[in-house]
Design a protein around this motif. Structure first.
Motif, PDB file in Angstrom:
ATOM      1  N   ARG A 190       2.392  -5.105  -5.172  1.00 28.59           N
ATOM      2  CA  ARG A 190       1.896  -3.813  -5.649  1.00 28.59           C
ATOM      3  C   ARG A 190       1.269  -2.991  -4.524  1.00 28.59           C
ATOM      4  O   ARG A 190       1.328  -1.763  -4.547  1.00 28.59           O
ATOM      5  CB  ARG A 190       0.891  -4.005  -6.777  1.00 28.59           C
ATOM      6  CG  ARG A 190       1.534  -4.508  -8.034  1.00 28.59           C
ATOM      7  CD  ARG A 190       0.524  -4.626  -9.155  1.00 28.59           C
ATOM      8  NE  ARG A 190       1.134  -5.328 -10.264  1.00 28.59           N
ATOM      9  CZ  ARG A 190       0.518  -6.214 -11.004  1.00 28.59           C
ATOM     10  NH1 ARG A 190      -0.741  -6.499 -10.778  1.00 28.59           N
ATOM     11  NH2 ARG A 190       1.137  -6.805 -11.978  1.00 28.59           N
ATOM     12  N   TRP A 191       0.661  -3.656  -3.545  1.00 31.87           N
ATOM     13  CA  TRP A 191       0.018  -2.935  -2.437  1.00 31.87           C
ATOM     14  C   TRP A 191       1.049  -2.157  -1.614  1.00 31.87           C
ATOM     15  O   TRP A 191       0.939  -0.935  -1.489  1.00 31.87           O
ATOM     16  CB  TRP A 191      -0.789  -3.910  -1.588  1.00 31.87           C
ATOM     17  CG  TRP A 191      -1.500  -3.273  -0.438  1.00 31.87           C
ATOM     18  CD1 TRP A 191      -2.568  -2.431  -0.509  1.00 31.87           C
ATOM     19  CD2 TRP A 191      -1.193  -3.414   0.938  1.00 31.87           C
ATOM     20  NE1 TRP A 191      -2.943  -2.044   0.763  1.00 31.87           N
ATOM     21  CE2 TRP A 191      -2.109  -2.635   1.661  1.00 31.87           C
ATOM     22  CE3 TRP A 191      -0.228  -4.127   1.639  1.00 31.87           C
ATOM     23  CZ2 TRP A 191      -2.101  -2.558   3.048  1.00 31.87           C
ATOM     24  CZ3 TRP A 191      -0.219  -4.055   3.017  1.00 31.87           C
ATOM     25  CH2 TRP A 191      -1.146  -3.270   3.697  1.00 31.87           C
ATOM     26  N   PRO A 192       2.100  -2.802  -1.058  1.00 33.06           N
ATOM     27  CA  PRO A 192       3.073  -2.002  -0.309  1.00 33.06           C
ATOM     28  C   PRO A 192       3.831  -1.016  -1.195  1.00 33.06           C
ATOM     29  O   PRO A 192       4.170   0.082  -0.753  1.00 33.06           O
ATOM     30  CB  PRO A 192       4.010  -3.023   0.336  1.00 33.06           C
ATOM     31  CG  PRO A 192       3.758  -4.298  -0.375  1.00 33.06           C
ATOM     32  CD  PRO A 192       2.382  -4.224  -0.945  1.00 33.06           C
ATOM     33  N   ASP A 193       4.097  -1.370  -2.442  1.00 33.80           N
ATOM     34  CA  ASP A 193       4.755  -0.417  -3.341  1.00 33.80           C
ATOM     35  C   ASP A 193       3.900   0.833  -3.521  1.00 33.80           C
ATOM     36  O   ASP A 193       4.414   1.950  -3.543  1.00 33.80           O
ATOM     37  CB  ASP A 193       5.013  -1.057  -4.710  1.00 33.80           C
ATOM     38  CG  ASP A 193       6.110  -2.103  -4.675  1.00 33.80           C
ATOM     39  OD1 ASP A 193       6.839  -2.197  -3.662  1.00 33.80           O
ATOM     40  OD2 ASP A 193       6.222  -2.855  -5.670  1.00 33.80           O
ATOM     41  N   GLY A 194       2.585   0.655  -3.642  1.00 34.03           N
ATOM     42  CA  GLY A 194       1.678   1.796  -3.764  1.00 34.03           C
ATOM     43  C   GLY A 194       1.645   2.635  -2.498  1.00 34.03           C
ATOM     44  O   GLY A 194       1.583   3.867  -2.561  1.00 34.03           O
ATOM     45  N   ALA A 201       2.709   6.561  -2.332  1.00 35.17           N
ATOM     46  CA  ALA A 201       1.797   7.577  -1.817  1.00 35.17           C
ATOM     47  C   ALA A 201       2.437   8.341  -0.671  1.00 35.17           C
ATOM     48  O   ALA A 201       2.305   9.565  -0.577  1.00 35.17           O
ATOM     49  CB  ALA A 201       0.499   6.918  -1.364  1.00 35.17           C
ATOM     50  N   ALA A 202       3.148   7.643   0.200  1.00 32.40           N
ATOM     51  CA  ALA A 202       3.797   8.307   1.336  1.00 32.40           C
ATOM     52  C   ALA A 202       4.887   9.259   0.868  1.00 32.40           C
ATOM     53  O   ALA A 202       5.086  10.340   1.449  1.00 32.40           O
ATOM     54  CB  ALA A 202       4.370   7.272   2.294  1.00 32.40           C
ATOM     55  N   GLU A 203       5.597   8.885  -0.167  1.00 32.60           N
ATOM     56  CA  GLU A 203       6.703   9.726  -0.668  1.00 32.60           C
ATOM     57  C   GLU A 203       6.200  10.992  -1.342  1.00 32.60           C
ATOM     58  O   GLU A 203       6.897  11.996  -1.374  1.00 32.60           O
ATOM     59  CB  GLU A 203       7.579   8.927  -1.623  1.00 32.60           C
ATOM     60  CG  GLU A 203       8.380   7.855  -0.937  1.00 32.60           C
ATOM     61  CD  GLU A 203       9.157   6.972  -1.899  1.00 32.60           C
ATOM     62  OE1 GLU A 203      10.077   6.295  -1.417  1.00 32.60           O
ATOM     63  OE2 GLU A 203       8.843   6.921  -3.106  1.00 32.60           O
ATOM     64  N   ALA A 249       2.634  15.643   7.295  1.00 31.84           N
ATOM     65  CA  ALA A 249       1.497  15.682   8.222  1.00 31.84           C
ATOM     66  C   ALA A 249       1.433  17.045   8.901  1.00 31.84           C
ATOM     67  O   ALA A 249       2.451  17.608   9.291  1.00 31.84           O
ATOM     68  CB  ALA A 249       1.624  14.572   9.246  1.00 31.84           C
ATOM     69  N   GLY A 250       0.214  17.570   9.025  1.00 36.84           N
ATOM     70  CA  GLY A 250       0.016  18.843   9.704  1.00 36.84           C
ATOM     71  C   GLY A 250       0.233  20.063   8.833  1.00 36.84           C
ATOM     72  O   GLY A 250       0.150  21.195   9.302  1.00 36.84           O
ATOM     73  N   SER A 251       0.502  19.847   7.547  1.00 42.56           N
ATOM     74  CA  SER A 251       0.705  21.032   6.680  1.00 42.56           C
ATOM     75  C   SER A 251      -0.533  21.360   5.887  1.00 42.56           C
ATOM     76  O   SER A 251      -1.472  20.672   5.821  1.00 42.56           O
ATOM     77  CB  SER A 251       1.873  20.794   5.731  1.00 42.56           C
ATOM     78  OG  SER A 251       1.617  19.737   4.850  1.00 42.56           O
TER      79      SER A 251
END
Length: 75
Positions: free
Chosen positions: A58-62, A66-68, A73-75
């Protein structure tokens, strides 16, 4: 580290380690390791499906979710 003191039937030691690496090309690597010692851990390891690796996933899936959905970055 997690420790549950008790009788041999109750005692449990667990150690979780996570390594997060920033790789070239905007990539990341996540490595995880775990050790479980004690009768309660052995009982859980026999369960199918095994709740420990399933819960740990669940940790890497989360992180991926979140990244998707995060703004670039920078916006």
């Amino acid at each position: 580290m997690t420790r549950q003191d008790g009788t041999p039937e109750e005692g449990l030691d667990m150690l979780h380690a996570r390594l997060v690496e920033d790789l070239p090309g905007g990539r990341d690597r996540f490595l995880t390791r775990e050790t479980r010692i004690g009768r309660p851990a052995a009982e859980v390891a026999r369960q199918r499906p095994n709740p420990m690796p399933n819960g740990r996933q669940r940790w890497p899936d989360g992180l991926v979710a979140a990244a998707e959905t995060a703004p670039p970055a920078g916006s």
